[in-house]
Design an enzyme around this catalytic site. Structure first.
Site, PDB file in Angstrom:
ATOM      1  N   GLU C 127     -32.017 -39.213 -39.941  1.00  0.00           N
ATOM      2  CA  GLU C 127     -30.687 -38.924 -39.812  1.00  0.00           C
ATOM      3  C   GLU C 127     -29.680 -40.032 -39.655  1.00  0.00           C
ATOM      4  OE1 GLU C 127     -29.921 -35.961 -36.705  1.00  0.00           O
ATOM      5  OE2 GLU C 127     -31.238 -34.637 -37.391  1.00  0.00           O
ATOM      6  N   PRO C 128     -28.693 -39.962 -39.464  1.00  0.00           N
ATOM      7  CA  PRO C 128     -27.892 -41.064 -39.491  1.00  0.00           C
ATOM      8  C   PRO C 128     -28.018 -41.989 -38.090  1.00  0.00           C
ATOM      9  CG  PRO C 128     -26.323 -39.697 -40.321  1.00  0.00           C
ATOM     10  CD  PRO C 128     -27.749 -38.926 -39.989  1.00  0.00           C
ATOM     11  N   GLY C 131     -33.417 -42.952 -36.846  1.00  0.00           N
ATOM     12  CA  GLY C 131     -34.380 -43.773 -37.977  1.00  0.00           C
ATOM     13  C   GLY C 131     -35.803 -43.758 -37.523  1.00  0.00           C
ATOM     14  N   GLU C 364     -41.260 -44.261 -43.685  1.00  0.00           N
ATOM     15  CA  GLU C 364     -42.509 -43.845 -43.132  1.00  0.00           C
ATOM     16  C   GLU C 364     -42.842 -44.631 -42.039  1.00  0.00           C
ATOM     17  OE1 GLU C 364     -44.678 -41.256 -46.440  1.00  0.00           O
ATOM     18  OE2 GLU C 364     -45.522 -41.288 -44.642  1.00  0.00           O
ATOM     19  N   GLU C 368     -42.176 -52.549 -37.870  1.00  0.00           N
ATOM     20  CA  GLU C 368     -41.932 -52.839 -36.478  1.00  0.00           C
ATOM     21  C   GLU C 368     -42.640 -51.533 -35.608  1.00  0.00           C
ATOM     22  OE1 GLU C 368     -39.696 -53.355 -38.607  1.00  0.00           O
ATOM     23  OE2 GLU C 368     -39.998 -55.492 -38.489  1.00  0.00           O
TER      24      GLU C 368
END
Lengths: 386, 264, 383
Positions: C127-128, C131, C364, C368
């Site tokens: 979603e905005p 992440g 996916e 990091e």
């Protein structure tokens, strides 16, 4: 006698009736058994020179060279005249007669034609059942004839009919058959030397049939040269007794459909303009089509273009497509894979356009243009229109 | 319908290269494939089998690695697969091959239809089909581009140079197929799983089929290869470079010279 | 330890290689240039049963072992990544959760549709404001009688606008934080399901990456994945873990394609009077590229093998994904370098591989995140 494995033997070791020979070994004393004889005859064994016995001489049975005179719709197939041209040479070298065998409903002057193109003798088999080619009937008649007259060589055109008929005959009379020859000659020992392409034409093989008779071969159309027609030539026509009946047929022709010019006819085309992956997309084939129509040419394609769905398979040139021999082959945006080359390398004149200077097509092109086809082809179209 | 399909494992001539120094075929590391026209024949057999609720048996004569194409045949839908493998078969010409295949087919027995590819891309002879038909004394129809089964016979469209013929043959009969007969398909994942887990490839030796040893193999083949060579390469021609207009002009003039286009 | 593929795996590899070369590769450039969704290619994959490669046969699938799945993903990525990612999202992100966590009814209802390719699947998590911080999702699913009402939006959803079925990750109980997350199987024809913006991307241009908006979307309670609320986070992590191997394989495929082009190029191109491959600098580059691709591939296969054997493979999957994506970046960069100026043009495919490679370091789970996952496994804390 003393033998060792010769360089052309394809095996690196041989077991001949219990006698083991290994490549690299020196001459070895071996018994004179049939298996060893066989191998010597085939050239797989070298015989130590001082003791070299003459290999069993080929039986000189009935000496003719025989050509199968294929007819369709009461016309002699064009390849037959090419065969007669070559067979005439062979017969002359062997100092024997050149005969042809013609199976048809009615002669109608066909046997005369054969004589005019070089035959000394025409064996004529006339019967209404022989009007159109039928495997079993033709095989029976020709086998009967071969058994009777014992020609030393029989050659056929490598047409759809020839390639259906010849192997059937070869198997029935147990003899060797070489397919699709592009070269025929006579060796020092008087054997028929048959040269043919393999691996799509990337390799040439020379074949002989040392012991079995007759030696048979089918010949690729468009390769040999027919002799000039000689209207004054004389020869004899001998009727062949035809002992066949309706019952012998195991298959039945229900219908024959002759297709009109609409079909793509690459094999007969004089000029072919061919497009490949370099065109980028389906719409760009229009360039090829336009150029082809200006040159009165057929449109060809590489396998890549066909696989990509840009043009139908009938236009495909290459080993799994059509083999062509036009006077001019224009390869546009085609890289020139071995597979493609196999289909067009015998064209008289090859011109290639490809922006990749390393493209393999340039190795066989007579003229190569290293440039963007999207610049060259429109310019060609422009200049041709003038 | 009990259908036997003969398939051959061949080097992928797409990938074949010529050794520039020796002028010979480089055979090492060349991937092998099922001969394309044999695959078409096999797919046709499977389609017929599906329509007539029959059985397809795939048969191949070759070295041990030919098992791979038989597995592929199973994955595509063949019910059984048999590999004829024996040193005695090695080096057979088409006559000897037909004898071997024919003998094996007789052992399998009870077949309605035999399908072959028209020709293999390595030998290019198109002879094994007709010769096997002769060995078995059954009728042959070559160059098939369409097959229909009707009652106890086949109706085949046979490709000719200038059109085609429609031929009826009684069963059993042998048909050689061209690549026009259908579209190539790929084995499904399920097909591959079945081919490797549930189905088996039988291996038969020359003795298993009671082959006539005097009619198979290198030394008994009537024809013999005397020599192999690569054809004279055409020799590289001229590479034309320069401004587009001039290059094209050169070509157009050349075509006029050769009378390939009319010089106005 | 057997480093050989089984005959069955080799047969699958051969089939998919031939298929990819003939049925996908010729269209890859067009798919990328014209941002064309690879619908035909996916249909053909469905016909061979490959769209159901993660679904058991009893539900109409053609389930194959994890190593074979990895092989397929690499081979598809070698020719067209738009196709590969659309395929991967379907098999890995849509089919897998239902296969692994679905109730019997859910499996019977949806798996056959997904296996046959009749339904194209997708998975919507991002979603905005969520992440890498996946637990920070704002999409809510409120129980109302026999239904859940879902409100919220998702972005960067692969297959978003083309899917028939989307697994939606939503918050059912905000108070429980990540134990209050659940996944819902949503059919896209459900009223309230809307497709928003379609992204215009650097690479994978044929893949459809969309914004999804849920406006009072009512979903039957039977579509709560697994039937129990609060399992969503665990289910998501499992799904991403198993998908990671595929993304690693994607990286390997991209790198391999770039390498193959480079190997071809250095044999043809001449400068300073010799072919490029004669120069040591080039030889060194090729050696490094080949070695890294091989290592990346082995990491993927090893993770797949562990997964197949039922072992814990979280660390190995993360390694495979991380390394595979970084190798893809390095190899594609080197590939363009080898091609010189030509590599920078669209006449050669290497620029497309370079553009496609970047996303593998991000989706996916970013590189990091992968590093954090590996560290957590090494240090012995749950993530």
């Amino acid at each position: 006698m003393k033998v060792k494995i010769s360089p052309i033997c394809p095996e690196s070791s041989l077991n001949l009736g219990g006698v083991i020979l290994i490549r690299g070994e020196d001459f070895k004393e071996v018994p004179d058994i049939p298996e060893v004889r066989n191998a010597v005859d085939k050239g797989y064994l070298e015989v130590l020179k001082e003791e070299k016995k003459k290999t069993k001489s080929v039986k000189k049975e009935g000496s003719e060279v025989l050509v199968f005179a294929e007819q369709r719709n009461n016309k002699i197939a064009r390849v037959v005249f090419e065969l007669l041209g070559k067979a005439r040479e062979l017969a002359d070298k062997l100092n024997v007669k050149l005969a042809t065998i013609l199976l048809t409903e009615k002669d109608n002057g066909l046997s005369n034609q054969l004589i005019q193109y070089g035959a000394d003798r025409v064996y004529l088999a006339e019967n209404s059942l022989l009007k159109n080619y039928q495997t079993e009937l033709y095989t029976k008649v020709i086998v009967e004839h071969i058994k009777k007259t014992k020609p030393q060589i029989v050659i056929y055109g490598a047409t759809n009919i020839g390639r259906d008929l010849a192997p059937r005959i070869a198997q029935r009379i147990t003899t060797g058959l070489t397919a699709d020859c592009t070269g025929l000659d006579i060796t020092e020992e008087g054997l028929l030397l048959q040269t043919r392409p393999a691996f799509g034409g990337n390799i040439m093989a020379q074949i002989v049939c040392p012991k079995h008779r007759p030696q048979m071969a089918t010949i690729r159309p468009g390769v040999m040269k027919a002799k000039e027609k000689d209207k004054k030539r004389n020869g004899e026509t001998i009727r062949v007794e035809v002992k066949i009946s309706e019952k012998d047929k195991k298959t039945e022709i229900i219908k024959i459909i002759r297709e009109t010019k609409k079909k793509v006819n690459l094999e007969e085309a004089k000029i072919i303009v061919s497009g490949g992956r370099g065109l980028g997309k389906k719409e760009n084939f229009k360039l090829i089509e336009e150029l082809a129509s200006l040159l009165n040419a057929e449109v060809g394609a590489s396998r890549a273009a066909v696989d990509a769905g840009w043009i139908s398979k009938e236009h495909q040139v290459g080993q799994t497509g059509k083999t062509v021999r036009p006077k001019l082959y224009l390869a546009i945006g085609i890289s020139g894979s071995i597979q493609h080359k196999a289909g067009m390398q015998n064209s008289d004149l090859i011109i290639a356009i490809n922006k990749d200077p390393e493209a393999p097509i340039f190795q066989i092109a007579d003229y190569g243009i290293v440039d963007d086809l999207f610049k060259i082809v429109p310019e060609m179209i422009k200049q041709l229109k003038q | 319908m009990r259908i036997i399909v003969c398939i051959k494992q061949v080097p992928d001539t797409n990938e074949v290269k010529i050794d520039p120094k020796k002028g010979t075929l480089i055979r090492e590391g060349i991937p092998t494939i099922m001969n394309p026209e044999d695959k078409h024949a096999l797919l046709e057999a499977i389609e017929i089998k599906n329509k007539t609720k029959g059985k397809v048996i795939a048969l191949s004569m070759g070295p041990p690695q030919a098992e791979e194409v038989l597995r592929e045949a199973l994955a595509l839908g063949a019910d059984e697969a048999i590999l004829l493998c024996d040193r005695a078969f090695a080096g057979s010409d088409t006559w000897a091959t037909a004898n071997a295949l024919g003998t094996a087919i007789e052992k399998i027995g009870n077949y309605d239809l035999l399908l072959f590819g028209r020709q293999a891309i390595d030998g290019d002879t198109a002879q094994v089909g007709p010769q096997t038909a002769e060995f078995l004394s059954i009728p042959q129809i070559t160059y098939a581009r369409k097959i229909e089964i009707k009652d106890n016979s086949v109706i085949v469209e046979r490709q000719m140079e200038d059109g085609y013929e429609i031929i009826r043959g009684n069963l059993p009969c042998l048909i050689t197929c061209t690549s026009d007969i259908n579209e190539i398909e790929y084995p499904t994942l399920r097909g591959i799983k079945q081919a490797y887990r549930n189905k088996k490839v039988k291996v038969w030796s020359a003795d298993d089929i009671k082959a006539n040893k005097s009619k198979i193999g290198l030394l008994n083949s009537p024809t013999r290869v005397k020599r192999i060579f690569t054809p004279q390469p055409r020799g590289q021609g001229q590479l034309l470079r320069g401004p587009t207009k001039e290059v094209v002009k050169k070509i157009v003039n050349l075509l006029k010279e050769k009378e390939l286009i009319r010089a106005f | 330890m057997n480093f050989d593929f089984t005959p069955e795996q080799l047969a699958i590899k051969k089939m998919i290689r031939e298929f990819a070369e003939s049925e996908i590769k010729p269209y890859a450039e067009e798919i990328d240039k014209e941002k064309k969704f690879p619908e035909k290619q996916l249909k053909k994959l469905a016909k061979l049963g490959i769209m159901g490669m993660t679904i058991p046969e009893e539900y109409g699938g053609s389930q194959i072992d994890c190593v074979s799945q990895t092989i397929i993903m690499e081979e598809l990525s070698r020719v067209c990544n738009s196709t590969a990612v659309s395929f991967g999202a379907h098999t890995s992100l849509a089919c897998n959760p239902i296969t692994n966590y679905g109730t019997k009814e859910q499996k019977e209802k949806y798996l056959p549709l997904l296996a046959s390719g009749k339904y194209l699947g997708a998975f919507s998590l991002t979603e905005p404001s969520a992440g890498s911080d996946a637990a920070n999702i704002q999409t809510t699913a409120i129980r109302d009688g026999d239904e859940y009402i879902i409100n919220g939006s998702k972005i960067f959803i692969t297959n978003g606008a083309k899917a028939d079925l989307v697994n939606v990750v939503a918050m059912t109980d905000k108070a429980k934080k990540h134990n209050g997350i659940s996944i819902f199987i949503v059919e896209t024809k459900t009223p309230g399901f809307e497709v928003g913006k379609i992204e215009d991307k650097l690479g994978l241009c044929g893949s459809c990456t969309a914004e999804l908006v849920f406006k009072d979307m009512r979903v039957p309670k039977e579509n709560l994945l697994g039937g129990i609320e609060g399992q969503g986070f665990k289910q998501t992590m499992w799904t991403l873990d198993s998908g990671r191997i595929g993304i690693g394989a994607q990286g390997v495929g991209i790198a391999q394609a770039a390498f193959d082009e480079s190997l071809k190029y250095v044999k043809e191109r001449e400068q300073f009077g010799r072919k490029l491959f004669k120069f040591q600098a080039i030889q060194f580059m090729l050696s490094d590229m080949a070695m890294k691709i091989d290592a990346a591939r082995l990491l993927c296969l090893r993770a797949a093998d562990m997964k197949e054997k039922g072992k814990r493979y979280v660390k190995e999957a993360a390694m495979a994904k991380l390394f595979g994506s970084e190798v893809a970046m390095e190899v594609t960069r080197k590939a363009i370098q080898i091609h010189g100026g030509y590599g920078f043009t669209k006449d050669y495919p290497v620029e497309r591989f370079y553009r496609d490679a970047k996303i593998t370091e991000i989706y996916e789970g970013t590189s990091e995140i992968q590093r954090l996952v590996i560290a957590a496994e090494l240090l012995g804390r749950g993530f």
